[in-house]
Design an enzyme around this catalytic site. Structure first.
Site, mmCIF file in Angstrom:
data_model
loop_
_atom_site.group_PDB
_atom_site.id
_atom_site.type_symbol
_atom_site.label_atom_id
_atom_site.label_comp_id
_atom_site.label_asym_id
_atom_site.label_seq_id
_atom_site.Cartn_x
_atom_site.Cartn_y
_atom_site.Cartn_z
ATOM 1 N N HIS A 295 0.860 -1.192 0.000
ATOM 2 C CA HIS A 295 0.000 0.000 0.000
ATOM 3 C C HIS A 295 0.894 1.239 0.000
ATOM 4 O O HIS A 295 1.673 1.443 0.933
ATOM 5 C CB HIS A 295 -0.877 -0.027 1.262
ATOM 6 C CG HIS A 295 -1.846 1.100 1.349
ATOM 7 N ND1 HIS A 295 -3.173 0.981 0.963
ATOM 8 C CD2 HIS A 295 -1.691 2.375 1.763
ATOM 9 C CE1 HIS A 295 -3.789 2.126 1.148
ATOM 10 N NE2 HIS A 295 -2.917 3.000 1.636
ATOM 11 N N HIS A 338 -2.028 2.723 11.613
ATOM 12 C CA HIS A 338 -1.095 3.828 11.490
ATOM 13 C C HIS A 338 -1.041 4.668 12.759
ATOM 14 O O HIS A 338 -2.060 4.904 13.397
ATOM 15 C CB HIS A 338 -1.608 4.723 10.330
ATOM 16 C CG HIS A 338 -0.617 5.706 9.802
ATOM 17 N ND1 HIS A 338 -0.990 6.822 9.080
ATOM 18 C CD2 HIS A 338 0.736 5.740 9.867
ATOM 19 C CE1 HIS A 338 0.077 7.481 8.711
ATOM 20 N NE2 HIS A 338 1.141 6.855 9.186
ATOM 21 N N GLU A 344 -4.088 14.090 10.900
ATOM 22 C CA GLU A 344 -4.874 13.765 9.715
ATOM 23 C C GLU A 344 -6.334 14.142 9.948
ATOM 24 O O GLU A 344 -7.020 13.520 10.766
ATOM 25 C CB GLU A 344 -4.772 12.269 9.401
ATOM 26 C CG GLU A 344 -3.345 11.776 9.189
ATOM 27 C CD GLU A 344 -3.293 10.287 8.874
ATOM 28 O OE1 GLU A 344 -4.298 9.737 8.401
ATOM 29 O OE2 GLU A 344 -2.238 9.677 9.128
ATOM 30 N N TYR A 353 -16.227 6.106 2.282
ATOM 31 C CA TYR A 353 -14.776 5.977 2.388
ATOM 32 C C TYR A 353 -14.404 4.499 2.525
ATOM 33 O O TYR A 353 -15.014 3.756 3.290
ATOM 34 C CB TYR A 353 -14.264 6.773 3.595
ATOM 35 C CG TYR A 353 -12.781 6.634 3.812
ATOM 36 C CD1 TYR A 353 -11.887 6.959 2.796
ATOM 37 C CD2 TYR A 353 -12.274 6.159 5.016
ATOM 38 C CE1 TYR A 353 -10.521 6.813 2.981
ATOM 39 C CE2 TYR A 353 -10.912 6.027 5.214
ATOM 40 C CZ TYR A 353 -10.036 6.348 4.188
ATOM 41 O OH TYR A 353 -8.693 6.207 4.375
ATOM 42 N N HIS A 368 -7.545 12.433 13.336
ATOM 43 C CA HIS A 368 -6.592 11.588 14.039
ATOM 44 C C HIS A 368 -5.356 12.452 14.245
ATOM 45 O O HIS A 368 -4.593 12.697 13.316
ATOM 46 C CB HIS A 368 -6.307 10.312 13.236
ATOM 47 C CG HIS A 368 -7.566 9.543 12.910
ATOM 48 N ND1 HIS A 368 -7.887 9.119 11.657
ATOM 49 C CD2 HIS A 368 -8.590 9.168 13.721
ATOM 50 C CE1 HIS A 368 -9.064 8.485 11.696
ATOM 51 N NE2 HIS A 368 -9.505 8.515 12.933
ATOM 52 N N HIS A 374 -4.943 4.840 14.337
ATOM 53 C CA HIS A 374 -6.162 4.738 13.531
ATOM 54 C C HIS A 374 -5.955 3.666 12.475
ATOM 55 O O HIS A 374 -4.835 3.191 12.268
ATOM 56 C CB HIS A 374 -6.531 6.085 12.900
ATOM 57 C CG HIS A 374 -5.418 6.703 12.101
ATOM 58 N ND1 HIS A 374 -4.404 7.441 12.673
ATOM 59 C CD2 HIS A 374 -5.137 6.671 10.773
ATOM 60 C CE1 HIS A 374 -3.565 7.840 11.733
ATOM 61 N NE2 HIS A 374 -3.983 7.378 10.569
HETATM 62 FE FE LIG Z 1 -3.072 7.734 8.656
#
Ligand SMILES: [Fe+2]
Length: 442
Positions: A295, A338, A344, A353, A368, A374
């Site tokens: 990713h 993460h 963010e 989403y 976040h 998150h």
């Molecule tokens: Fe993130």
């Protein structure tokens, strides 16, 4: 609003160009070969709008010359007003280290008439506009047009993301129509007025430090992501309107002030320069991503960035998650779990989403903050770890975005309490995640 005024708008193409524009009714309104002749064509006043220090390096220097019926200085003194919603008071609330999510912010009811600037509410932010360092994130939710009124921001640049309802924006440089799935940037010091034709809602990213630029492309090459020619800047347009009480609402050091004058501020007959507002259609974004495995970090989707003095570190990035193909092999395809040294803030223009199908709705938001964990919810994780990996379309009919900043964001009292949209249940979407490791060990 008068719809005829907004048909067939013309734009100038390109990002950060040296533009020159004259209203067709007044050819040669721009002086030839110089900025300030003894007397300007058509007896106009000459005014410079400086977007950087006079001495900023040539590659970053921003300024425009405006040729106008009256100079901006002709106005009555400013007096403080308070809409109770716009603030830079970051210490009003106790810090909240939790994952935060807001349900869609209310649209105004039919009984209440509220315009763009009256509705602007600060959600979160950091820093101080006086020392030109920081960001603020606001939302707006309005149902009437600004009449005989303009807004001007002394604190920074606005990046406006309409989520519902087209914004018909008059600026000193001309007119822009900005619909959902488009964004616009109106920089520090530019006066503008917003007309709407329905209840309209959206997000605003304000940066105090610097202006937005296109990200460097590195090995991507000369093309891709947001291409410069897709950015559109208004052409010169003016109204020669005398008004008894034309209001200028000024955002200055985090407070709102109001002044009035006897004429419209949209009186620029011609202008030239490289400091001008622009809009961009997110559909034009050329997404680049993995065609093998793993990713890629979301920075691959950066549309615009406002750089800090720290190399590669943004005061704020504007990042989108557009419809695209997902083809990665042997890969956990959704966003990874993460913790980030950047904050963010996410919003949703339309659709669902991909990392959380439930709870995060168009017109809502999530935050976040620095180092707050998150990631995908239970269903998303289960599906992504078990489904057969084939090329699939993702995010069709969806446009989510992220404002990512290197600053820790303080949440305002309005966002925390007054708006009553903070979702106290957000943490639950991760509580059903299971210890799959121990199951194997048994
Ligand atoms: Fe993130």
């Amino acid at each position: 609003m008068n719809k005829i005024e907004w048909t067939d708008l013309k734009y100038l193409s390109g990002f950060g160009n040296e533009f020159a524009s004259e209203t067709p009714s007044h050819p040669n309104a721009l002086p030839k070969g110089q900025n300030t002749p003894q007397k300007a064509p058509y007896n106009l006043y000459m005014e410079q709008l400086s977007g950087t220090a006079f001495t900023a390096p040539r590659e970053t220097n921003k300024r425009s010359w405006l040729y106008r019926i009256l100079p901006s200085v002709k106005h009555f003194p400013f007096k403080k007003i308070d809409n109770g919603l716009v603030t830079h008071n970051w210490n009003d609330e106790e810090p909240n280290p939790n994952q935060l999510r807001w349900k869609p912010f209310d649209l105004p009811s039919n009984e209440k008439q509220v315009d763009f600037v009256q509705s602007m509410a600060t959600l979160c932010g950091a820093g101080d506009a006086r020392i030109r360092h920081g960001v603020a994130i606001h939302v707006y939710s309005c149902n009437v047009s600004m009449v005989d009124k303009a807004f001007c921001n002394s604190d920074g640049d606005f990046l406006i993301v309409p989520q519902k309802g087209c914004l018909f924006i008059k600026t000193e440089f001309g007119k822009m129509a900005v619909a959902p799935n488009e964004i616009c940037v109106i920089q520090n010091g530019m006066r503008f007025s917003v007309e709407v034709e329905e209840a309209s809602r959206g997000y605003i990213l304000e940066v105090f430090d610097n202006h937005f630029v296109l990200p460097n492309l590195g090995p991507i090459g000369a093309n891709g992501l947001a291409n410069p020619r897709d950015f559109q800047t208004p052409v010169a347009w003016f109204e020669n309107v005398k008004a008894i009480h034309f209001k200028i609402i000024l955002k200055f050091q985090g407070n709102l002030f109001e002044s009035h004058q006897d004429h419209s501020c949209f009186n620029v007959v011609a202008w030239h320069g490289n400091y001008a507002p622009f809009k961009y259609n997110l559909e034009n974004f050329m997404a680049i991503n993995t065609v093998t495995f793993d990713h890629a970090d979301p920075s691959i989707f950066t549309v615009l960035t406002c750089p800090s003095l720290k190399p590669g570190t943004a005061i704020a990035d504007f990042v989108i998650f557009p419809p695209r193909w997902s083809v990665a092999e042997n890969t956990f395809r959704p966003p990874y779990y993460h913790r980030n040294c950047m904050s963010e803030f996410m919003g949703l223009i339309k659709g669902n989403y991909e990392a959380k199908k439930e709870g995060f709705q168009p017109g809502g938001a999530s935050l976040h903050n620095l180092m707050i964990p998150h990631g995908p919810d239970f269903d998303c994780h289960r599906n992504a770890t078990t489904e057969e990996l084939k090329p699939v379309r993702v995010a069709d009919g969806t446009m989510s975005f992220m404002f990512e900043t290197c600053l820790g964001l303080a949440v305002t009292k309005w966002a925390n309490k007054t708006c009553e949209k903070l979702d106290g249940e957000y943490y639950k979407c991760w509580q059903t995640l299971e210890d799959n490791f121990s199951k194997l060990s048994v």
